[in-house]
Design an enzyme around this catalytic site. Sequence first.
Site, PDB file in Angstrom:
ATOM      1  N   HIS A 102     -16.058   8.236  45.783  1.00 29.64           N
ATOM      2  CA  HIS A 102     -16.596   7.096  46.517  1.00 29.64           C
ATOM      3  C   HIS A 102     -17.503   6.305  45.574  1.00 29.64           C
ATOM      4  O   HIS A 102     -17.645   6.672  44.393  1.00 29.64           O
ATOM      5  CB  HIS A 102     -17.322   7.556  47.790  1.00 29.64           C
ATOM      6  CG  HIS A 102     -18.350   8.633  47.546  1.00 29.64           C
ATOM      7  ND1 HIS A 102     -19.461   8.428  46.771  1.00 29.64           N
ATOM      8  CD2 HIS A 102     -18.397   9.921  47.957  1.00 29.64           C
ATOM      9  CE1 HIS A 102     -20.176   9.544  46.741  1.00 29.64           C
ATOM     10  NE2 HIS A 102     -19.555  10.472  47.429  1.00 29.64           N
ATOM     11  N   HIS A 109     -19.892   8.210  43.283  1.00 30.76           N
ATOM     12  CA  HIS A 109     -19.307   8.747  42.054  1.00 30.76           C
ATOM     13  C   HIS A 109     -19.078   7.620  41.041  1.00 30.76           C
ATOM     14  O   HIS A 109     -19.319   7.787  39.852  1.00 30.76           O
ATOM     15  CB  HIS A 109     -17.939   9.383  42.328  1.00 30.76           C
ATOM     16  CG  HIS A 109     -17.973  10.580  43.234  1.00 30.76           C
ATOM     17  ND1 HIS A 109     -17.440  10.560  44.496  1.00 30.76           N
ATOM     18  CD2 HIS A 109     -18.467  11.821  43.047  1.00 30.76           C
ATOM     19  CE1 HIS A 109     -17.591  11.759  45.056  1.00 30.76           C
ATOM     20  NE2 HIS A 109     -18.223  12.535  44.197  1.00 30.76           N
ATOM     21  N   VAL A 114     -26.569   6.369  46.157  1.00 34.89           N
ATOM     22  CA  VAL A 114     -25.924   5.123  46.610  1.00 34.89           C
ATOM     23  C   VAL A 114     -25.747   5.232  48.122  1.00 34.89           C
ATOM     24  O   VAL A 114     -25.339   6.279  48.634  1.00 34.89           O
ATOM     25  CB  VAL A 114     -24.558   4.916  45.910  1.00 34.89           C
ATOM     26  CG1 VAL A 114     -23.889   3.636  46.382  1.00 34.89           C
ATOM     27  CG2 VAL A 114     -24.741   4.899  44.392  1.00 34.89           C
ATOM     28  N   SER A 154     -18.645  12.522  50.303  1.00 38.00           N
ATOM     29  CA  SER A 154     -17.223  12.710  50.646  1.00 38.00           C
ATOM     30  C   SER A 154     -17.108  13.258  52.061  1.00 38.00           C
ATOM     31  O   SER A 154     -16.097  13.071  52.735  1.00 38.00           O
ATOM     32  CB  SER A 154     -16.564  13.672  49.664  1.00 38.00           C
ATOM     33  OG  SER A 154     -16.732  13.190  48.351  1.00 38.00           O
TER      34      SER A 154
END
Length: 283
Positions: A35, A38, A177, A187
Amino acid sequence: MKVLRTTSDMLHARWHCGMGAETSVGFVPTMGYLHDGHLALIQLARRRAAWVVVSLFVNPTQFGPNEDFAQYPRDEKRDLALCEEAGVDVVFIPTPSEIYAADASVSVVENQLSEGMCGSTRPGHFNGVCTVVAKLFQIVRPDFAVFGQKDAQQVAVIKRMVRDLFFSVEIVVGPIVREKDGLALSSRNVYLHKPEREQALGLYATLQEMQAQWEMDMRDAQSLTAWGRQYLVDHYPEVELEYLVICDPDSLLPCADVQAGTLIAIAARVGQTRLIDNILVGT
Ligand code: PAF
């Protein structure tokens, strides 16, 4: 972009395909299902390194027997497309048997920082994390590795492992984030149904409100923790709190006074989904 699936191919690439001793190699270990969190870590590595290696490996040894190893979301095709777009040089996708020999009998155990917080409800989790990260460091031989601040306890444990076992790898930490509404990217957010997602906002809201209380001079950790617990119960009753701690971000020892840079970390269940979040006060 190279996609490598065996340890020997990865070691070969490290030393014989341009990634020699003089090349800086940045490594982002992941369990895939990438996502934006990452991708931010990958961008951080991209800015600093000549070569960026990303691993996609859902590590079985860090999941407890009743945890979500089997259901953990996986989408290799999408992950590879995202890595390509992000300018990754090598994606390492080993199988479990590539990493764990059938008769593997050595693991890495951290005995202090792993005990509390997530370690209390996930016994063995950080042994699995340390063991796989140590193995990946041996295979990839990065100059630096990037981890997300969202897993604050993991960051502290990995830094301790690197210090105590003299790994020559720098640990770089990327900021959390968040979605527009504040939910930290994970995730596992895909598990949340719509009403659960509303409640999941309670984790960050509690941290933010605690920060606001700190700014209004509530500096005693016990009072601030009690205040935060009450806020969560009053505003997000469906959230089942696992822990809310105020501690030093490196030693994870509880703090009596809350100062700038102190860690406030929370873990909670929303329905079947376990979520974590944290802030470094005043930063
Ligand atoms: O943070 C993760 O995704 C995992 O714990 C890690 C570091 C990739 C080890 O499996």
